[in-house]
Design a protein around this motif. Structure first.
Motif, PDB file in Angstrom:
ATOM      1  N   LEU A   1     -20.022  14.753 -23.565  1.00 13.38           N
ATOM      2  CA  LEU A   1     -20.639  15.984 -24.045  1.00 13.38           C
ATOM      3  C   LEU A   1     -19.587  17.064 -24.290  1.00 13.38           C
ATOM      4  O   LEU A   1     -19.662  17.794 -25.290  1.00 13.38           O
ATOM      5  CB  LEU A   1     -21.679  16.484 -23.036  1.00 13.38           C
ATOM      6  N   ALA A   2     -18.597  17.168 -23.399  1.00 10.93           N
ATOM      7  CA  ALA A   2     -17.513  18.140 -23.582  1.00 10.93           C
ATOM      8  C   ALA A   2     -16.682  17.793 -24.818  1.00 10.93           C
ATOM      9  O   ALA A   2     -16.277  18.673 -25.583  1.00 10.93           O
ATOM     10  CB  ALA A   2     -16.623  18.177 -22.335  1.00 10.93           C
ATOM     11  N   PHE A   3     -16.429  16.500 -25.016  1.00 14.75           N
ATOM     12  CA  PHE A   3     -15.684  16.025 -26.182  1.00 14.75           C
ATOM     13  C   PHE A   3     -16.430  16.377 -27.478  1.00 14.75           C
ATOM     14  O   PHE A   3     -15.844  16.912 -28.428  1.00 14.75           O
ATOM     15  CB  PHE A   3     -15.493  14.512 -26.071  1.00 14.75           C
ATOM     16  N   LEU A   4     -17.722  16.114 -27.522  1.00 15.30           N
ATOM     17  CA  LEU A   4     -18.517  16.398 -28.720  1.00 15.30           C
ATOM     18  C   LEU A   4     -18.634  17.901 -28.952  1.00 15.30           C
ATOM     19  O   LEU A   4     -18.607  18.360 -30.100  1.00 15.30           O
ATOM     20  CB  LEU A   4     -19.904  15.775 -28.585  1.00 15.30           C
ATOM     21  N   GLU A   5     -18.742  18.659 -27.886  1.00 16.25           N
ATOM     22  CA  GLU A   5     -18.808  20.121 -28.016  1.00 16.25           C
ATOM     23  C   GLU A   5     -17.557  20.651 -28.699  1.00 16.25           C
ATOM     24  O   GLU A   5     -17.610  21.582 -29.525  1.00 16.25           O
ATOM     25  CB  GLU A   5     -18.996  20.769 -26.648  1.00 16.25           C
ATOM     26  N   PHE A   6     -16.406  20.058 -28.375  1.00 12.83           N
ATOM     27  CA  PHE A   6     -15.158  20.469 -29.022  1.00 12.83           C
ATOM     28  C   PHE A   6     -15.192  20.151 -30.521  1.00 12.83           C
ATOM     29  O   PHE A   6     -14.726  20.947 -31.344  1.00 12.83           O
ATOM     30  CB  PHE A   6     -13.958  19.773 -28.366  1.00 12.83           C
ATOM     31  N   LEU A   7     -15.716  18.982 -30.875  1.00 11.66           N
ATOM     32  CA  LEU A   7     -15.777  18.608 -32.285  1.00 11.66           C
ATOM     33  C   LEU A   7     -16.632  19.594 -33.078  1.00 11.66           C
ATOM     34  O   LEU A   7     -16.352  19.868 -34.242  1.00 11.66           O
ATOM     35  CB  LEU A   7     -16.347  17.195 -32.441  1.00 11.66           C
ATOM     36  N   TYR A   8     -17.673  20.126 -32.456  1.00 13.91           N
ATOM     37  CA  TYR A   8     -18.584  21.039 -33.144  1.00 13.91           C
ATOM     38  C   TYR A   8     -18.130  22.493 -33.096  1.00 13.91           C
ATOM     39  O   TYR A   8     -18.394  23.248 -34.028  1.00 13.91           O
ATOM     40  CB  TYR A   8     -19.984  20.924 -32.544  1.00 13.91           C
ATOM     41  N   SER A   9     -17.484  22.900 -32.014  1.00 15.94           N
ATOM     42  CA  SER A   9     -17.183  24.326 -31.838  1.00 15.94           C
ATOM     43  C   SER A   9     -15.706  24.662 -31.741  1.00 15.94           C
ATOM     44  O   SER A   9     -15.320  25.816 -31.896  1.00 15.94           O
ATOM     45  CB  SER A   9     -17.886  24.844 -30.575  1.00 15.94           C
ATOM     46  N   GLY A  10     -14.866  23.665 -31.453  1.00 20.32           N
ATOM     47  CA  GLY A  10     -13.440  23.942 -31.283  1.00 20.32           C
ATOM     48  C   GLY A  10     -13.093  24.480 -29.909  1.00 20.32           C
ATOM     49  O   GLY A  10     -11.943  24.828 -29.648  1.00 20.32           O
ATOM     50  N   THR A  11     -14.075  24.560 -29.029  1.00 19.05           N
ATOM     51  CA  THR A  11     -13.832  25.020 -27.660  1.00 19.05           C
ATOM     52  C   THR A  11     -14.195  23.901 -26.690  1.00 19.05           C
ATOM     53  O   THR A  11     -15.049  23.066 -26.985  1.00 19.05           O
ATOM     54  CB  THR A  11     -14.672  26.266 -27.332  1.00 19.05           C
ATOM     55  N   ILE A  12     -13.555  23.920 -25.553  1.00 18.20           N
ATOM     56  CA  ILE A  12     -13.796  22.855 -24.579  1.00 18.20           C
ATOM     57  C   ILE A  12     -13.590  23.388 -23.168  1.00 18.20           C
ATOM     58  O   ILE A  12     -12.702  24.227 -22.929  1.00 18.20           O
ATOM     59  CB  ILE A  12     -12.855  21.655 -24.843  1.00 18.20           C
ATOM     60  N   GLU A  13     -14.409  22.927 -22.254  1.00 17.92           N
ATOM     61  CA  GLU A  13     -14.283  23.299 -20.840  1.00 17.92           C
ATOM     62  C   GLU A  13     -13.583  22.161 -20.111  1.00 17.92           C
ATOM     63  O   GLU A  13     -14.116  21.048 -20.036  1.00 17.92           O
ATOM     64  CB  GLU A  13     -15.663  23.555 -20.239  1.00 17.92           C
ATOM     65  N   ILE A  14     -12.384  22.437 -19.617  1.00 17.46           N
ATOM     66  CA  ILE A  14     -11.572  21.410 -18.976  1.00 17.46           C
ATOM     67  C   ILE A  14     -11.677  21.549 -17.468  1.00 17.46           C
ATOM     68  O   ILE A  14     -11.455  22.627 -16.914  1.00 17.46           O
ATOM     69  CB  ILE A  14     -10.091  21.520 -19.423  1.00 17.46           C
ATOM     70  N   GLU A  15     -12.040  20.457 -16.814  1.00 18.08           N
ATOM     71  CA  GLU A  15     -12.155  20.420 -15.354  1.00 18.08           C
ATOM     72  C   GLU A  15     -11.346  19.235 -14.836  1.00 18.08           C
ATOM     73  O   GLU A  15     -11.119  18.264 -15.571  1.00 18.08           O
ATOM     74  CB  GLU A  15     -13.617  20.266 -14.936  1.00 18.08           C
ATOM     75  N   PRO A  16     -10.901  19.304 -13.587  1.00 17.55           N
ATOM     76  CA  PRO A  16     -10.134  18.178 -13.027  1.00 17.55           C
ATOM     77  C   PRO A  16     -10.862  16.851 -13.118  1.00 17.55           C
ATOM     78  O   PRO A  16     -10.253  15.807 -13.340  1.00 17.55           O
ATOM     79  CB  PRO A  16      -9.926  18.600 -11.560  1.00 17.55           C
ATOM     80  N   THR A  17     -12.201  16.882 -13.004  1.00 15.51           N
ATOM     81  CA  THR A  17     -12.970  15.634 -13.006  1.00 15.51           C
ATOM     82  C   THR A  17     -13.154  15.045 -14.406  1.00 15.51           C
ATOM     83  O   THR A  17     -13.529  13.878 -14.536  1.00 15.51           O
ATOM     84  CB  THR A  17     -14.358  15.863 -12.386  1.00 15.51           C
ATOM     85  N   THR A  18     -12.907  15.844 -15.451  1.00 13.99           N
ATOM     86  CA  THR A  18     -13.128  15.353 -16.820  1.00 13.99           C
ATOM     87  C   THR A  18     -11.840  15.095 -17.587  1.00 13.99           C
ATOM     88  O   THR A  18     -11.884  14.490 -18.663  1.00 13.99           O
ATOM     89  CB  THR A  18     -13.977  16.354 -17.626  1.00 13.99           C
ATOM     90  N   ILE A  19     -10.704  15.543 -17.066  1.00 20.25           N
ATOM     91  CA  ILE A  19      -9.458  15.428 -17.829  1.00 20.25           C
ATOM     92  C   ILE A  19      -9.113  13.982 -18.158  1.00 20.25           C
ATOM     93  O   ILE A  19      -8.719  13.655 -19.282  1.00 20.25           O
ATOM     94  CB  ILE A  19      -8.296  16.107 -17.068  1.00 20.25           C
ATOM     95  N   SER A  20      -9.265  13.096 -17.190  1.00 24.87           N
ATOM     96  CA  SER A  20      -8.946  11.691 -17.429  1.00 24.87           C
ATOM     97  C   SER A  20      -9.766  11.133 -18.590  1.00 24.87           C
ATOM     98  O   SER A  20      -9.230  10.486 -19.495  1.00 24.87           O
ATOM     99  CB  SER A  20      -9.207  10.870 -16.155  1.00 24.87           C
TER     100      SER A  20
END
Length: 417
Positions: free
Chosen positions: A123-142
């Protein structure tokens, strides 16, 4: 001064004859140029507003799950998306969607099944594709690094790299534990450089005590650890042992102390080791290492060559080069835990699911799509190697051409990263 220019009247003006236009005056040329500039500026501003409006509309449709023509499937979760957005942001999707083989049974929407990553990360990856913004957390970086590499969205990896400079020591330690096993060596080494530079502060954090043994060893191996004394490294190991189940971690004691460079300590510091951790005398190998370190210090204090020809280990400092993450993982390949690989598979939707998706695309409410998740795509319709033969026959019948061996349709049938 009047800039208005009048053309001379012609003697034939009564007959309707017009004199040919003379050369444009500087002022009229200037007015024309200024008009062009204003027109260009208006066009650019209009285009800018148009792009903003378009982007806002597409993001709204994504969030409302409307007018979608392709879907990601993560576990039991189906995430409707738009091919045009995926293709505009990912070279892999652009190539895939433009393949003639992809348009086999074009009326049926496709599912992109993703395994080995969390739903939150997709969901974070797709949000970036649509908006150019992304929320990066230690649990999602990998997961984000895996997805950005797989779909060739390299801007996400750059943002993850930039996040290192903003993350706290607690976050960096958690991230290092996660990403060290997914072959992102440059990312790990950048984190290690920050940890090594600030080791005195890092070793006091609660996340340091939560490190697994392999990650702790990777940190202790660094030549660039910025310490006041090698005694700081020794005490960090003792603190780590004491913050865990003693009966479990004590079995790693000798292995961990192997990374402590005892010969870099003074004789006074070597004696202090036994006072700091009294059970130390019960470990024969450790006692032998400290005795040898004391011997080396004695030979140096006497300004004599060591008759046993023992070598001093490399000094630690904030600028020294360190063994690479790659070499550490190779040496410790049997103990380093590997994360599951990212798996991507594309297949057509079943008719019932496709009907719901198409109905949903025309609806104004996302509730129409609520029942989609209960459907599963039949295995017989997936683009696996068993299906390639049928696809080739169908493609030849429709286009007279074979599916190329390097076609993304084939590559995406069972792809590991």
């Amino acid at each position: 001064m009047n800039n208005k220019v009048s053309l001379p009247q012609s003697s034939n003006s009564k007959t309707g004859y017009k004199s040919p236009p003379g050369p444009a005056s500087p002022s009229s040329s200037h007015r024309k140029s200024q008009s062009e500039i204003e027109s260009t500026r208006f066009t650019k501003d209009h285009d800018h507003q148009n792009y903003i409006k378009l982007g806002k509309y597409i993001r709204e449709k994504f969030h409302n799950q409307q007018i979608c023509d392709v879907a990601f499937k993560v576990g039991d979760k189906l995430i409707p998306t738009h091919k045009i957005v995926l293709a505009s942001q990912s070279p892999l999707f652009a190539t895939l969607f433009e393949e003639k083989a992809f348009h086999y049974d074009a009326a049926t929407p496709k599912i992109i099944k993703v395994r080995g990553v969390a739903e939150k990360s997709v969901l974070a990856f797709l949000e970036f594709l649509y908006s150019g913004t992304i929320e990066i957390e230690p649990t999602t970086i990998s997961d984000l690094l895996k997805l950005s590499s797989a779909f060739k969205v390299h801007d996400i990896k750059k943002l993850c790299m930039n996040h290192i400079t903003l993350a706290s020591y607690e976050e960096l330690l958690k991230i290092l534990t996660i990403v060290k096993s997914i072959k992102e060596e440059d990312y790990c080494e950048k984190i290690l450089s920050v940890i090594a530079k600030n080791f005195i502060k890092v070793k006091e954090t609660s996340s340091f005590y939560e490190l697994n043994k392999e990650t702790l060893c990777l940190i202790l191996e660094q030549d660039s650890l910025n310490t006041k004394s090698e005694l700081d490294v020794f005490t960090s190991v003792i603190s780590w042992i004491q913050h865990h189940d003693y009966e479990v971690t004590i079995q790693y004691f000798e292995e961990l102390l192997f990374y402590v460079r005892f010969p870099l300590m003074s004789q006074k510091e070597l004696f202090r080791c036994f006072k700091i951790f009294k059970p130390l005398r019960n470990y024969k190998k450790v006692v032998e290492m400290i005795a040898m370190a004391n011997w080396i210090q004695t030979s140096q204090s006497l300004d004599q060559d060591d008759p046993l020809e023992n070598q001093l280990p490399k000094e630690r400092n904030g600028t020294a080069s360190s063994p690479s993450v790659n070499s550490f993982i190779k040496t410790n390949s049997s103990t380093v835990m590997k994360e599951p690989p990212l798996e991507i598979q594309m297949c057509p939707m079943p008719d019932s699911m496709a009907h719901d998706l198409n109905m949903h695309a025309r609806s104004s409410s996302s509730q129409d799509f609520a029942q989609v998740e209960k459907y599963e795509a039949p295995k017989s319709k997936t683009f696996t190697r068993r299906k390639v033969k049928d696809l080739k026959k169908e493609n030849i019948r429709r286009t007279g051409r074979k599916i190329p061996k390097d076609s993304p349709i084939r590559q995406l049938s069972s792809l590991n990263f």
